[in-house]
Design a protein around this motif. Structure first.
Motif, PDB file in Angstrom:
ATOM      1  N   LEU A  28      -1.525   9.526   3.069  1.00 49.97           N
ATOM      2  CA  LEU A  28      -2.572   8.286   4.319  1.00 49.97           C
ATOM      3  C   LEU A  28      -0.521   8.329   3.629  1.00 49.97           C
ATOM      4  O   LEU A  28      -0.043   8.690   4.671  1.00 49.97           O
ATOM      5  CB  LEU A  28      -3.587   7.532   3.499  1.00 49.97           C
ATOM      6  CG  LEU A  28      -4.443   8.347   3.134  1.00 49.97           C
ATOM      7  CD1 LEU A  28      -5.611   6.802   3.516  1.00 49.97           C
ATOM      8  CD2 LEU A  28      -5.266   8.736   4.700  1.00 49.97           C
ATOM      9  N   ASN A  29      -0.798   6.651   4.367  1.00 50.32           N
ATOM     10  CA  ASN A  29       0.328   6.368   4.960  1.00 50.32           C
ATOM     11  C   ASN A  29       0.616   5.252   4.315  1.00 50.32           C
ATOM     12  O   ASN A  29      -0.187   4.415   3.969  1.00 50.32           O
ATOM     13  CB  ASN A  29       1.120   6.689   6.021  1.00 50.32           C
ATOM     14  CG  ASN A  29      -0.169   6.083   7.003  1.00 50.32           C
ATOM     15  OD1 ASN A  29      -0.839   4.553   6.533  1.00 50.32           O
ATOM     16  ND2 ASN A  29       0.216   6.264   8.155  1.00 50.32           N
ATOM     17  N   GLU A  30       1.973   4.301   4.885  1.00 48.62           N
ATOM     18  CA  GLU A  30       2.456   2.844   3.921  1.00 48.62           C
ATOM     19  C   GLU A  30       1.259   2.056   4.864  1.00 48.62           C
ATOM     20  O   GLU A  30       0.613   0.918   4.291  1.00 48.62           O
ATOM     21  CB  GLU A  30       3.566   2.522   4.478  1.00 48.62           C
ATOM     22  CG  GLU A  30       3.734   0.892   3.979  1.00 48.62           C
ATOM     23  CD  GLU A  30       3.739   1.139   2.617  1.00 48.62           C
ATOM     24  OE1 GLU A  30       3.308  -0.531   2.430  1.00 48.62           O
ATOM     25  OE2 GLU A  30       3.673   1.375   1.610  1.00 48.62           O
ATOM     26  N   GLU A  31       1.116   2.540   6.054  1.00 47.56           N
ATOM     27  CA  GLU A  31       0.218   0.979   7.295  1.00 47.56           C
ATOM     28  C   GLU A  31      -1.541   1.393   6.286  1.00 47.56           C
ATOM     29  O   GLU A  31      -1.720   0.600   6.114  1.00 47.56           O
ATOM     30  CB  GLU A  31      -0.418   1.594   8.041  1.00 47.56           C
ATOM     31  CG  GLU A  31      -0.577   0.889   9.151  1.00 47.56           C
ATOM     32  CD  GLU A  31      -1.413   1.412  10.603  1.00 47.56           C
ATOM     33  OE1 GLU A  31      -0.973   0.563  11.308  1.00 47.56           O
ATOM     34  OE2 GLU A  31      -0.626   3.032  10.817  1.00 47.56           O
ATOM     35  N   TYR A  32      -2.050   2.411   6.026  1.00 50.78           N
ATOM     36  CA  TYR A  32      -3.654   2.167   5.481  1.00 50.78           C
ATOM     37  C   TYR A  32      -3.211   1.817   3.962  1.00 50.78           C
ATOM     38  O   TYR A  32      -4.224   0.741   3.605  1.00 50.78           O
ATOM     39  CB  TYR A  32      -3.841   3.594   5.297  1.00 50.78           C
ATOM     40  CG  TYR A  32      -4.266   4.824   6.181  1.00 50.78           C
ATOM     41  CD1 TYR A  32      -5.752   3.735   6.077  1.00 50.78           C
ATOM     42  CD2 TYR A  32      -4.076   5.348   7.274  1.00 50.78           C
ATOM     43  CE1 TYR A  32      -6.989   4.420   7.345  1.00 50.78           C
ATOM     44  CE2 TYR A  32      -4.802   5.386   8.152  1.00 50.78           C
ATOM     45  CZ  TYR A  32      -5.613   5.640   7.956  1.00 50.78           C
ATOM     46  OH  TYR A  32      -7.092   6.144   9.015  1.00 50.78           O
TER      47      TYR A  32
END
Length: 171
Positions: A28-32
């Motif tokens: 996924l990513n940092e926001e998730y």
């Protein structure tokens, strides 16, 4: 993002979020990652915390799924995108177990597809519930209101930004 986690829950929180962080780094990513940590933190603060019962990997998979479901993670048109099956395989749990625990999380935290609190910041502009406000006993889409009203709503913390000043995100 730093959260207040009760001392009694700190170890459990750390164990679960280390698993979810690994998934977010790979898939996924940092926001998730931040939103999933917020979910686990909210569960850790509940009295009694539901995290006290059950395995960390089940809670981790379910937290990822719950946030993903609210933010349409399984929609191939989204970036990132990931199917539920991949989440459960990563954590090594049965899909039915993960689905049940994800539902428990969503119910405990009152999460649904239009919950602004659980919507990723990058998706807030697309969430119609963020923009529906009651003005003089009438529900209005604040994006269609005069900029002065938008500014007042923003200053009161009712909306995340002033739509008239970010037209590319307002629709």
């Amino acid at each position: 993002m730093t959260q207040q986690i009760p001392k009694a829950m700190a170890e459990k929180f750390a164990a679960i979020t280390s698993l979810t962080d690994a998934f977010c780094e790979k898939m996924l990513n940092e926001e998730y990652r931040q939103m999933i940590q917020a979910v686990v933190g909210a569960l850790a603060r509940k009295r009694p915390s539901p995290l006290l019962r059950g395995m960390e990997k089940v809670w981790a998979a379910a937290a990822v799924h719950a946030v993903g479901r609210i933010n349409f993670l399984d929609d191939p048109s989204q970036k990132p995108h990931c199917k539920s099956r991949v989440i459960y395989e990563f954590f090594g749990i049965a899909e039915s177990t993960g689905q049940n625990k994800s539902k428990e999380i969503r119910e405990a935290l009152k999460m649904d597809n239009f919950s602004p609190k659980w919507t990723l910041p990058s998706r807030l502009a697309d969430n119609p519930m963020v923009w529906m406000l009651q003005v003089n006993d009438i529900i209005v889409d604040i994006r269609r209101a005069p900029v002065e009203l938008q500014r007042m709503a923003f200053e009161k913390g009712l909306i995340p930004f002033i739509p008239a000043e970010k037209p590319e995100q307002a629709e």
